[in-house]
Design a protein around this motif. Structure first.
Motif, mmCIF file in Angstrom:
data_model
loop_
_atom_site.group_PDB
_atom_site.id
_atom_site.type_symbol
_atom_site.label_atom_id
_atom_site.label_comp_id
_atom_site.label_asym_id
_atom_site.label_seq_id
_atom_site.Cartn_x
_atom_site.Cartn_y
_atom_site.Cartn_z
ATOM 1 N N PHE A 1 35.815 50.796 126.882
ATOM 2 C CA PHE A 1 35.715 51.897 125.974
ATOM 3 C C PHE A 1 35.025 52.663 127.240
ATOM 4 O O PHE A 1 33.407 52.706 126.985
ATOM 5 C CB PHE A 1 34.924 51.934 124.185
ATOM 6 N N SER A 2 34.525 52.906 127.961
ATOM 7 C CA SER A 2 34.652 54.074 129.439
ATOM 8 C C SER A 2 34.598 55.635 128.864
ATOM 9 O O SER A 2 35.518 55.651 128.927
ATOM 10 C CB SER A 2 34.586 53.444 130.055
ATOM 11 N N PHE A 3 33.314 56.003 128.486
ATOM 12 C CA PHE A 3 33.549 57.783 128.403
ATOM 13 C C PHE A 3 32.827 58.565 129.404
ATOM 14 O O PHE A 3 31.768 58.072 129.538
ATOM 15 C CB PHE A 3 33.069 57.915 127.203
ATOM 16 N N PRO A 4 33.016 59.626 129.681
ATOM 17 C CA PRO A 4 32.793 60.726 130.626
ATOM 18 C C PRO A 4 31.187 60.616 129.883
ATOM 19 O O PRO A 4 30.391 60.659 129.187
ATOM 20 C CB PRO A 4 33.425 62.024 129.987
ATOM 21 N N SER A 5 29.947 60.609 131.223
ATOM 22 C CA SER A 5 28.985 60.698 131.198
ATOM 23 C C SER A 5 28.555 62.436 130.552
ATOM 24 O O SER A 5 26.869 62.549 130.994
ATOM 25 C CB SER A 5 28.164 60.003 131.800
ATOM 26 N N GLY A 6 29.087 63.233 131.479
ATOM 27 C CA GLY A 6 28.901 64.696 131.520
ATOM 28 C C GLY A 6 28.365 65.072 133.119
ATOM 29 O O GLY A 6 28.368 66.162 133.316
ATOM 30 N N ASP A 7 28.640 64.115 133.821
ATOM 31 C CA ASP A 7 28.356 64.159 135.695
ATOM 32 C C ASP A 7 30.179 65.032 135.598
ATOM 33 O O ASP A 7 30.826 64.198 135.437
ATOM 34 C CB ASP A 7 28.326 62.957 135.815
ATOM 35 N N PRO A 8 30.170 66.471 136.599
ATOM 36 C CA PRO A 8 30.719 66.293 136.833
ATOM 37 C C PRO A 8 32.107 65.705 137.814
ATOM 38 O O PRO A 8 33.122 65.552 137.680
ATOM 39 C CB PRO A 8 30.795 68.458 137.126
ATOM 40 N N ALA A 9 31.268 65.243 138.551
ATOM 41 C CA ALA A 9 32.131 64.102 140.084
ATOM 42 C C ALA A 9 32.911 63.231 139.274
ATOM 43 O O ALA A 9 33.629 62.407 139.801
ATOM 44 C CB ALA A 9 30.529 63.845 140.453
ATOM 45 N N GLU A 10 32.341 62.524 138.130
ATOM 46 C CA GLU A 10 33.322 62.394 137.302
ATOM 47 C C GLU A 10 34.544 62.458 137.142
ATOM 48 O O GLU A 10 35.401 61.959 137.508
ATOM 49 C CB GLU A 10 33.049 61.388 136.107
ATOM 50 N N PHE A 11 35.205 63.990 137.075
ATOM 51 C CA PHE A 11 36.440 63.824 136.967
ATOM 52 C C PHE A 11 37.206 64.071 138.163
ATOM 53 O O PHE A 11 38.172 64.156 138.961
ATOM 54 C CB PHE A 11 36.308 65.530 136.485
ATOM 55 N N GLU A 12 35.854 63.902 139.227
ATOM 56 C CA GLU A 12 37.312 64.233 140.910
ATOM 57 C C GLU A 12 38.299 63.659 141.102
ATOM 58 O O GLU A 12 39.008 63.271 141.901
ATOM 59 C CB GLU A 12 35.930 64.340 141.755
ATOM 60 N N LYS A 13 37.824 62.497 140.467
ATOM 61 C CA LYS A 13 38.905 60.943 141.003
ATOM 62 C C LYS A 13 40.276 60.955 140.139
ATOM 63 O O LYS A 13 41.049 59.990 139.859
ATOM 64 C CB LYS A 13 38.743 59.763 140.786
ATOM 65 N N PHE A 14 40.170 62.365 138.749
ATOM 66 C CA PHE A 14 41.136 62.083 137.567
ATOM 67 C C PHE A 14 42.304 62.669 138.313
ATOM 68 O O PHE A 14 42.734 62.842 138.753
ATOM 69 C CB PHE A 14 40.641 62.953 135.791
ATOM 70 N N THR A 15 43.718 61.678 137.771
ATOM 71 C CA THR A 15 44.884 61.864 137.984
ATOM 72 C C THR A 15 45.157 62.385 136.925
ATOM 73 O O THR A 15 44.696 62.421 135.740
ATOM 74 C CB THR A 15 45.662 60.705 138.771
ATOM 75 N N PRO A 16 46.397 63.110 137.235
ATOM 76 C CA PRO A 16 47.341 63.643 135.771
ATOM 77 C C PRO A 16 47.005 63.104 134.215
ATOM 78 O O PRO A 16 47.029 63.185 133.062
ATOM 79 C CB PRO A 16 48.180 64.061 136.006
ATOM 80 N N GLU A 17 47.536 61.440 134.451
ATOM 81 C CA GLU A 17 47.486 60.231 133.803
ATOM 82 C C GLU A 17 45.892 60.799 132.642
ATOM 83 O O GLU A 17 45.837 60.074 131.589
ATOM 84 C CB GLU A 17 48.322 59.358 134.389
ATOM 85 N N ASP A 18 44.988 60.485 133.801
ATOM 86 C CA ASP A 18 43.871 60.337 133.323
ATOM 87 C C ASP A 18 43.455 61.550 132.031
ATOM 88 O O ASP A 18 42.636 61.504 131.273
ATOM 89 C CB ASP A 18 42.795 60.236 134.530
ATOM 90 N N TYR A 19 43.803 62.645 132.487
ATOM 91 C CA TYR A 19 43.411 63.815 131.589
ATOM 92 C C TYR A 19 44.059 63.887 130.388
ATOM 93 O O TYR A 19 44.074 63.677 129.372
ATOM 94 C CB TYR A 19 43.733 65.322 132.850
ATOM 95 N N ALA A 20 45.609 63.570 130.643
ATOM 96 C CA ALA A 20 46.413 63.378 129.314
ATOM 97 C C ALA A 20 45.791 61.734 129.270
ATOM 98 O O ALA A 20 45.595 62.530 126.784
ATOM 99 C CB ALA A 20 47.670 62.708 129.818
ATOM 100 N N ALA A 21 44.830 60.748 128.681
ATOM 101 C CA ALA A 21 44.673 60.409 128.448
ATOM 102 C C ALA A 21 43.385 60.925 127.590
ATOM 103 O O ALA A 21 42.647 59.876 126.023
ATOM 104 C CB ALA A 21 43.868 58.597 129.484
ATOM 105 N N LEU A 22 42.965 61.776 128.329
ATOM 106 C CA LEU A 22 41.103 62.390 127.855
ATOM 107 C C LEU A 22 41.499 63.129 126.192
ATOM 108 O O LEU A 22 40.705 62.776 125.452
ATOM 109 C CB LEU A 22 40.913 63.163 129.387
ATOM 110 N N GLU A 23 42.882 63.398 126.735
ATOM 111 C CA GLU A 23 43.326 64.207 125.368
ATOM 112 C C GLU A 23 43.766 63.567 124.365
ATOM 113 O O GLU A 23 43.347 64.253 123.289
ATOM 114 C CB GLU A 23 44.470 65.255 125.625
ATOM 115 N N HIS A 24 44.159 62.351 124.646
ATOM 116 C CA HIS A 24 44.605 61.405 123.831
ATOM 117 C C HIS A 24 43.364 60.351 122.659
ATOM 118 O O HIS A 24 43.245 60.214 121.479
ATOM 119 C CB HIS A 24 45.064 59.976 123.810
ATOM 120 N N LEU A 25 42.590 60.587 123.491
ATOM 121 C CA LEU A 25 41.136 60.094 123.260
ATOM 122 C C LEU A 25 40.372 61.402 122.074
ATOM 123 O O LEU A 25 39.796 60.557 121.165
ATOM 124 C CB LEU A 25 39.805 60.223 124.619
#
Length: 376
Positions: free
Chosen positions: A207-231
């Motif tokens: 259970f790891s969630f975004p901290s608010g640091d925009p840099a965290e999204f630099e390594k996101f794949t399309p699957e990661d963004y889909a997982a974020l929407e599911h969250l």
């Protein structure tokens, strides 16, 4: 403090008077007036509840479920004055890997009944003896028969320390752990604790969630963004987290007095009605009945409150970690998980199954456990 370290046998045997009381309450069920359409949009619908109540009354055999539970040896012990219930099935295979299986919320030790045989005796299920585990399945304090809670302050970290003491008491100087939901959180806390001889944790979620640091999204794949929407979807429907973290005792009044209220509250078994859950009605009624007979909804719900008010700083997990991501579950986001867990060595995705994969896809979970713990 009680220093009694004895381990005593235990048998699941609910009084007949309690079964009769449940039937009487079910017969007097009063459902709310349904929302227009009577679907899952507003929460658990009347149509589902009516069908389940009828099944509970006329087609559910609790005694058969007890027999299934008692096919395995149960025990009670006291750790730091807290009664801890657990199943312990040592494998007959020499040098089997000791494994702690930690259940979900709103699940219980019942989550793992279908996995115990294949884990402890793989050859009997077409597997290899080299993959054998000696299995310990405890009830988290406050759940099932690990009751009553002796005091406040039961966080996941405290449960982790308690379960480490349990494993040592059973003679295991080295062991691994597996869990989902609350069990995944306790398993991660064991990774943070990283006791001597710890073999690692295998979980269905980190259970790891975004901290608010925009840099965290630099390594996101399309699957990661889909997982974020599911969250985001899960947070929009999973209101019990917020309720339990603020007023757990208040909501517990209703679900401790109404078995159908308990059934409705446990809508996570249905994945909030999105049509993806593979948990069967029989499995749901077994889990809900256990909560009902043990009257543990309040103690179980208070974990959200304790975690929300613990004030503890997040800590890195450096222990060897494996993750199994099931298609219809909370989807762990790898870049965020790597931020909080420095030693993820195993990552598997499965096309079917959800939050209760031990109930839905036990063979897949067993296979992944073998791969993680026996492939170094």
């Amino acid at each position: 403090m009680n220093t009694n370290e004895s381990i005593r046998p235990f048998t699941v045997n609910i009084d007949q008077a309690d079964l009769d009381d449940l039937q009487s309450r079910l017969a007097r069920t009063r459902l709310p007036k349904p929302a227009p359409g009577d679907n899952w949009d507003y929460g658990t619908p009347n149509q589902y509840l009516s069908e389940m109540v009828d099944r509970w009354q006329h087609n559910f055999d609790w005694r058969a479920q007890e027999e299934r539970m008692n096919a395995f040896p149960h025990y009670l012990t006291e750790i730091d004055d807290q009664t801890v219930h657990f199943i312990h099935v040592p494998s007959k295979v020499a040098n089997a890997t000791p494994l702690l299986l930690i259940h979900t919320y709103p699940g219980s030790f019942v989550d793992f009944l279908d996995m115990i045989g294949p884990l402890t005796d793989p050859a009997a299920y077409g597997g290899d003896e080299a993959d054998a585990f000696s299995v310990v399945v405890p009830s988290i304090p406050g759940f099932g028969f690990s009751t009553p809670l002796v005091d406040r302050g039961w966080t996941m970290a405290r449960v982790a320390r308690t379960f480490d003491k349990l494993m040592r008491r059973l003679g295991y100087n080295s062991y691994g752990t597996h869990g989902s939901d609350g069990g995944a959180m306790v398993s991660r806390e064991l990774g943070v604790l990283n006791p001597e001889g710890f073999l690692g944790l295998h979980v269905l979620q980190l259970f790891s969630f975004p901290s608010g640091d925009p840099a965290e999204f630099e390594k996101f794949t399309p699957e990661d963004y889909a997982a974020l929407e599911h969250l985001k979807w899960f947070q929009s429907v999973g209101g019990y987290n917020a309720i339990n973290s603020t007023r757990p005792q208040t909501v517990a009044v209703g679900i401790s007095d109404s078995p159908v209220g308990q059934l409705a509250w446990n809508e996570l078994f249905n994945n909030f009605g999105n049509g993806t859950s593979l948990v069967t009605p029989e499995q749901i009624l077994t889990e809900v009945s256990l909560y009902w007979f043990t009257n543990t909804s309040a103690a179980a719900g208070r974990y959200h409150y304790e975690e929300a008010n613990a004030g503890a700083e997040p800590q890195l997990n450096h222990a060897r970690t494996g993750v199994a991501v099931f298609a219809d579950d909370f989807k762990t986001i790898r870049p965020l998980a790597d931020r909080d867990n420095s030693n993820i060595t195993h990552w598997t995705t499965f096309p079917t199954g959800g939050h209760f994969a031990a109930l839905e896809r036990p063979t897949d979970v067993v296979t992944d456990l073998r791969t993680f713990f026996h492939t170094r």
